[in-house]
Design an enzyme around this catalytic site. Structure first.
Site, PDB file in Angstrom:
ATOM      1  N   LYS A 142      44.673  40.147  38.827  1.00 55.69           N
ATOM      2  CA  LYS A 142      43.515  40.068  39.721  1.00 55.69           C
ATOM      3  C   LYS A 142      43.724  41.009  40.903  1.00 55.69           C
ATOM      4  O   LYS A 142      44.844  41.176  41.394  1.00 55.69           O
ATOM      5  CB  LYS A 142      43.321  38.627  40.191  1.00 55.69           C
ATOM      6  CG  LYS A 142      42.032  38.389  40.974  1.00 55.69           C
ATOM      7  CD  LYS A 142      41.884  36.912  41.325  1.00 55.69           C
ATOM      8  CE  LYS A 142      40.611  36.641  42.128  1.00 55.69           C
ATOM      9  NZ  LYS A 142      40.452  35.207  42.467  1.00 55.69           N
TER      10      LYS A 142
ATOM     11  N   SER B 297      36.130  33.042  41.535  1.00 59.67           N
ATOM     12  CA  SER B 297      36.165  34.466  41.839  1.00 59.67           C
ATOM     13  C   SER B 297      36.997  35.290  40.864  1.00 59.67           C
ATOM     14  O   SER B 297      36.988  36.518  40.918  1.00 59.67           O
ATOM     15  CB  SER B 297      36.722  34.659  43.252  1.00 59.67           C
ATOM     16  OG  SER B 297      38.072  34.231  43.326  1.00 59.67           O
TER      17      SER B 297
ATOM     18  N   SER C 291      38.651  28.875  41.462  1.00 57.84           N
ATOM     19  CA  SER C 291      38.382  30.267  41.072  1.00 57.84           C
ATOM     20  C   SER C 291      39.055  30.709  39.783  1.00 57.84           C
ATOM     21  O   SER C 291      38.789  31.802  39.292  1.00 57.84           O
ATOM     22  CB  SER C 291      38.801  31.217  42.204  1.00 57.84           C
ATOM     23  OG  SER C 291      37.935  31.088  43.301  1.00 57.84           O
TER      24      SER C 291
END
Length: 530
Positions: A81, A163, A187
């Site tokens: 990420k 996210s 997330s």
């Protein structure tokens, strides 16, 4: 450009782990999938250079041929990420204010993956600074749910969730076998449910946060998206270790105490077809009005799966759950406002050029106005308001108290005591009253469309309505936030509806009992819910 010559190499790597042997796609197949799917899905925002991948791949293949593999993850393609620091790829957190920024070091978890021989494919898309539940608030554009490619949806595209939507979509598209994400309030688990992959949030402190760009210090947790539970466990085993650089890292003495008890539960249910003695709790407060009938039906099927294998199902009450969502956003936004103050055009990130030759009086304001997206600015303003003198006493302090009550709720229902607060020498905790795990939905519905997640109005003359629509989307985290407040481990296991999008169910465990949670989640993943 990504290399194509790599595709002629061996197709599979044999990965060995205590109880299983599993074939997984190699890094060269992942490269092929990146080229094939990423233009439509938008999961990766940066991919490692060809020469680097070639060198790493060749070294890994040589170790496999010589029988000198570094770990079970040697040669496995992994996504990272974009809020984890990497020294060879940009770390932008999906934000214009950090565009092009290269970290001078790797995050500890990235470093541990590299030492294990994993091949870092690239950086995955995300909501800016982790603020979002749909991955529509990224400087690099929206992440599209990979399942859209298999259906005729016209112009209505579905979100991947946020996210960590880029990590979930990359795994679902076969661009990597697993990817790191960060889970502050769901997330990892929410996009995992939407994309049909495993999403695992370990106990707070199990994995080092050193090198993870901070959103909310007391909530941020390193998470894992993976194709299956065993792949998630391989990554977890690799990155879970004490790190002196992270002040929130679980100390070794506590790890040892918990792990000794954890293994007792792991060994107790080695027969996947017989779960007699296992007690699964169904929290009544998770049955909320917005929950879709489809999700409720899957929840019932999940309950039946455990009952058919001899597990005991009991209703439980977590009365403080109703305070979890407001407490979470009060705490998270306050911490975010403080943490993002460092991006001021002087110390970190992009600097506005608007007043270069004039008085720099507005440098700070211009930098932040130009660099941050709408959702980040909204949350910074809300967080700053929360920290003002009057509001701090009226909202922030009560939110912290509510958080403690949510934690106590979980401690009361679990058989295992929370060793963070339990100092007495324990003998046989398996005889205590309570439940071993909780079973809940991971999300309120299958993946919504992009249009359903956008603010109600983009009309500049109707900002009040726009902000109201944006705040309404915060309720998407209602299923995942309580575990984040309590710091307990939680995992979303995917199930796919026959003619629809995937749906995940969530298992929650007591703080620190991560291997036990993974063991039961692996059994649960055998279920075929439709």
């Amino acid at each position: 450009m990504l290399t194509r010559s790599l595709l002629t190499r061996r197709s599979f790597i044999l990965i060995h782990h205590d109880k299983y042997t599993k074939n997984i796609s190699t890094w060269n197949q992942a490269i092929d999938n990146v080229q094939l799917h990423n233009p439509q899905v938008n999961a990766f925002v940066a991919v490692e250079e060809r020469q680097v991948l070639e060198n790493l791949g060749s070294q890994s293949m040589q170790r496999h041929e010589q029988g000198t593999t570094l770990s079970p993850l040697d040669g496995a393609p992994i996504g990272i990420k974009d809020n984890f620091c990497t020294e060879t790829l940009p770390t932008t957190c999906g934000s214009k204010i950090l565009e092009g920024f290269i970290s001078p070091y790797d995050a500890t978890v990235v470093q541990r993956l590299k030492q294990a021989g994993a091949i870092i494919m690239g950086k995955t898309n995300m909501d800016e600074f982790g603020m979002g539940a749909a991955n529509i608030y990224s400087h690099y554009g929206t992440v599209i749910n990979p399942h859209d490619q298999e259906k005729e949806n016209g112009n209505k595209r579905h979100v991947a969730g946020g996210s960590s939507g880029g990590s979930a979509a990359a795994v679902a598209s076969g661009m990597c076998i697993a990817a790191l994400g960060s889970d502050t309030g769901g997330s990892v688990r929410l996009p995992a449910s939407y994309c049909g992959v495993v999403g695992y949030k370990p106990s707070y402190g199990r994995c080092s946060r050193y090198g993870l760009v901070t959103y909310a210090n007391s909530l941020d947790t390193v998470g894992i998206l993976a194709q299956d539970v065993n792949s998630a466990r391989l990554v977890y085993d690799t990155i879970s270790a004490y790190d002196s650089k992270d002040p929130t890292s679980m100390p070794n003495n506590l790890r040892t105490r918990i792990d000794d008890q954890d293994q007792k539960f792991v060994s107790r249910w080695h027969n996947k077809d017989d779960l007699t003695g296992l007690v699964i709790g169904i929290p009544q407060e998770y049955y909320v009005d917005p929950l879709s009938e489809t999700v409720i039906d899957f929840w019932r099927q999940g309950i039946r799966f455990f009952k058919e294998r001899g597990a005991t199902i009991v209703p439980v009450s977590l009365p403080m759950t109703r305070f979890a969502l407001p407490a979470y956003f009060t705490i998270a936004l306050a911490e975010a406002s403080s943490n993002l103050a460092r991006y001021d055009g002087v110390r970190y990130g992009r600097r506005s050029q608007a007043n270069r030759e004039e008085d720099d009086e507005f440098l700070y304001a211009d930098t932040r106005a130009e660099g941050f997206g709408s959702e980040v600015k909204r949350r910074i303003m809300l967080g700053t308001h929360i920290l003002t003198a009057g509001t701090y006493d009226k909202n922030f302090l009560p939110a912290q108290k509510a958080r403690r009550l949510v934690q106590e709720d979980f401690d009361k229902v679990f058989i295992q005591p929370n060793l963070l607060h339990h100092d007495e020498k324990m003998t046989d905790i398996t005889e205590n009253k309570g439940v071993h795990l909780l079973l809940t939905p991971s999300a309120m519905s299958p993946a919504p469309t992009i249009e359903e997640c956008l603010p109600e109005s983009d009309d500049s003359n109707d900002k009040r309505k726009e902000h109201h629509g944006a705040v309404d989307t915060y309720v998407n985290d209602v299923m995942t936030v309580p575990a984040s407040l309590a710091g307990i481990p939680a995992i979303s296991v995917p199930f796919e509806k026959s003619n629809g999008f995937p749906i995940g169910l969530q298992l929650l465990g007591q703080y620190g009992y991560d291997q036990f949670l993974l063991e039961i989640a692996d059994i649960f993943s055998l279920a075929k819910l439709k």
